[in-house]
Design an enzyme around this catalytic site. Structure first.
Site, PDB file in Angstrom:
ATOM      1  N   TYR A 146       0.837  -1.204   0.000  1.00  0.00           N
ATOM      2  CA  TYR A 146       0.000   0.000   0.000  1.00  0.00           C
ATOM      3  C   TYR A 146       0.866   1.245   0.000  1.00  0.00           C
ATOM      4  O   TYR A 146       1.916   1.275   0.648  1.00  0.00           O
ATOM      5  CB  TYR A 146      -0.898   0.037   1.244  1.00  0.00           C
ATOM      6  CG  TYR A 146      -2.083  -0.889   1.194  1.00  0.00           C
ATOM      7  CD1 TYR A 146      -3.320  -0.448   0.726  1.00  0.00           C
ATOM      8  CD2 TYR A 146      -1.974  -2.205   1.620  1.00  0.00           C
ATOM      9  CE1 TYR A 146      -4.412  -1.298   0.697  1.00  0.00           C
ATOM     10  CE2 TYR A 146      -3.061  -3.064   1.582  1.00  0.00           C
ATOM     11  CZ  TYR A 146      -4.281  -2.603   1.130  1.00  0.00           C
ATOM     12  OH  TYR A 146      -5.367  -3.437   1.096  1.00  0.00           O
ATOM     13  N   TYR A 151      -0.648  -9.913   0.162  1.00  0.00           N
ATOM     14  CA  TYR A 151       0.423  -9.424   1.032  1.00  0.00           C
ATOM     15  C   TYR A 151       0.349 -10.074   2.409  1.00  0.00           C
ATOM     16  O   TYR A 151      -0.712 -10.510   2.848  1.00  0.00           O
ATOM     17  CB  TYR A 151       0.380  -7.891   1.150  1.00  0.00           C
ATOM     18  CG  TYR A 151      -0.915  -7.325   1.708  1.00  0.00           C
ATOM     19  CD1 TYR A 151      -1.126  -7.209   3.067  1.00  0.00           C
ATOM     20  CD2 TYR A 151      -1.916  -6.903   0.841  1.00  0.00           C
ATOM     21  CE1 TYR A 151      -2.305  -6.678   3.565  1.00  0.00           C
ATOM     22  CE2 TYR A 151      -3.103  -6.381   1.329  1.00  0.00           C
ATOM     23  CZ  TYR A 151      -3.290  -6.271   2.685  1.00  0.00           C
ATOM     24  OH  TYR A 151      -4.468  -5.761   3.168  1.00  0.00           O
TER      25      TYR A 151
END
Lengths: 192, 234
Positions: free
Chosen positions: B105, B144
């Protein structure tokens, strides 16, 4: 009769919501042009250990000082819309779990039947670790008579629990209102 | 004043609980006391209305926010926002955010050891059209790791935030991709009790939406809370 569709399942905002949602942050809800008594609501969001929740997002929704919502379903012509006030606020919490909104004290609005609701702000609370957002309300401790007659506060049996929704007045139009997720002073959240 | 028409209540099993211990962060953040049931009043059935002035058409294209093109699998993501009776929800705000194609992110708190993409912020927004349609162009997000449990990985997903016509129709959710091998291990996805409800947060590949020589298409419809048929009883 058509089949009803089941609403899409909710999910947490997660820890990184800021990248998508802070563009719409709105903590200065009222301006100098806004009718009514300007107030500042501050507080903190804490978890079950009493520790700050630094990755929460709070949204507010309220009527203007006359008690009129800026929404098509509030068509009461006797209550004026205020073009400088829309009633929506959004803020992330800071590293100490804190938040701060500048707004005006809302007017009373109609409740079920012929009741009148005490001045209040509707709150939606989002955070990492919350799979669906929670709703609660901010009432004002200095509206004792109106609060005592409020049809929603009246649904909370315990006086101590009702008190978790009361913002406490301080100097210069400030109010303090904390959100406590768990424990003795756990904030009342609503099933709506 | 006549009583308002409220919104329909939650269908059991269709929404995650607040406390879901496999998702560790819920344990100290979920309310421990029962929620207090209240009727819907004017305060609930109203809500913020956003004008088009805040959202630009280019906000819906996440591949054009940098000097160059982001790395990853370009995709078109489109669908409809519907109410509980299957009617379109027009002119409502849709906000999205996501990781880049490496699973990182663009956020200061994300320290995952995967590269940031200078051409990808992972944020977009649009307003649905008169038929409730939304459409984004983006890059498929990567999976992730996170620290919920040993060897924990989030399935690929895109976060969505919607308003609808009232504060009761507010929805924040996550959309997943078909066939993700991480589904069985993800406590957030599996926080949704019903299998059918879990399937509804997975988008579908759509060849018709796919643009030749350019981008894959995925379709996902979103359903907001529906309305009661009659005014609330006191």
């Amino acid at each position: 009769m058509t089949d009803k569709l089941i609403p899409t399942a909710s999910a947490t905002v997660g820890p990184y919501f800021h990248i998508g949602l802070t563009w719409l942050n709105h903590t200065e809800m009222a301006t100098a042009a806004t009718a009514g008594r300007q107030i500042v609501i501050t507080g903190r969001v804490v978890d079950g250990n009493g520790e700050a929740i630094p990755d929460a997002m709070i949204e507010l929704w309220q009527a203007n000082a006359a008690g009129r919502y800026d929404h098509p379903e509030d068509g009461r012509e006797d209550k004026p819309v205020d073009r400088s006030f829309h009633g929506y606020g959004r803020s992330r919490t800071d590293n100490d779990g804190g938040f701060r909104f500048v707004t005006v004290k809302p007017g009373p609005v109609p409740g079920p039947g012929n009741t009148l609701q005490a001045p209040h702000v509707v709150v939606a609370l989002f955070m990492r670790g919350l799979l669906k957002h929670l709703y609660t309300r901010i009432y004002f401790a200095d509206e004792a008579a109106a609060n005592a007659a409020d049809p929603i506060l009246g649904l909370i049996d315990d006086e101590g629990r009702r008190a978790t929704l009361l913002a406490q007045p301080g100097p210069d139009g400030t109010y303090r209102w904390d959100i406590v997720m768990q424990g003795d002073n756990e904030t009342v959240f609503f099933d709506v | 004043m006549a009583d308002v028409v409220g919104y329909r209540r939650e269908v059991p099993g269709s929404q995650p609980p607040h406390l879901h211990a496999p998702y560790a962060s819920t344990v100290k953040r979920a309310p421990t006391r029962p929620l207090v049931y209240i009727p819907h009043t004017l305060s609930e059935v109203t809500g913020p209305v956003f004008g088009h002035d805040r959202v630009r058409p280019e906000d819906a294209d996440l591949t054009k926010q940098g000097a160059g093109q982001p790395i990853g699998e370009r995709m078109i993501l489109a669908g409809r926002v519907l109410d509980g009776d299957g009617r379109p929800v027009p002119h409502t705000l849709v906000e999205i955010w996501q990781a880049n194609s490496t699973g990182r992110y663009h956020h200061e708190r994300d320290q995952h050891d995967a590269p940031l993409d200078p051409n990808f912020t992972g944020t977009g927004r649009c307003i649905t059209d008169a038929e409730g349609n939304y459409r984004f162009v983006t890059i498929k997000p990567g999976a992730y790791p996170w620290r919920n449990h040993h060897n924990a990985w989030r399935p690929e997903h895109i976060h969505f935030s919607l308003f609808g016509p009232s504060f009761m129709t507010r929805l924040v959710t996550q959309m997943y991709f078909p066939g993700d091998p991480l589904f069985p291990y993800d406590p957030i996805f599996n926080g949704i009790p019903d299998e059918a409800a879990r399937q509804r947060v997975i988008c579908q590949f759509d060849l018709g939406l796919t643009e030749p020589e350019w981008a894959l298409g995925y379709r996902w419809d979103i359903v907001l809370r529906g309305r009661d048929a009659t005014p609330m009883e006191k």
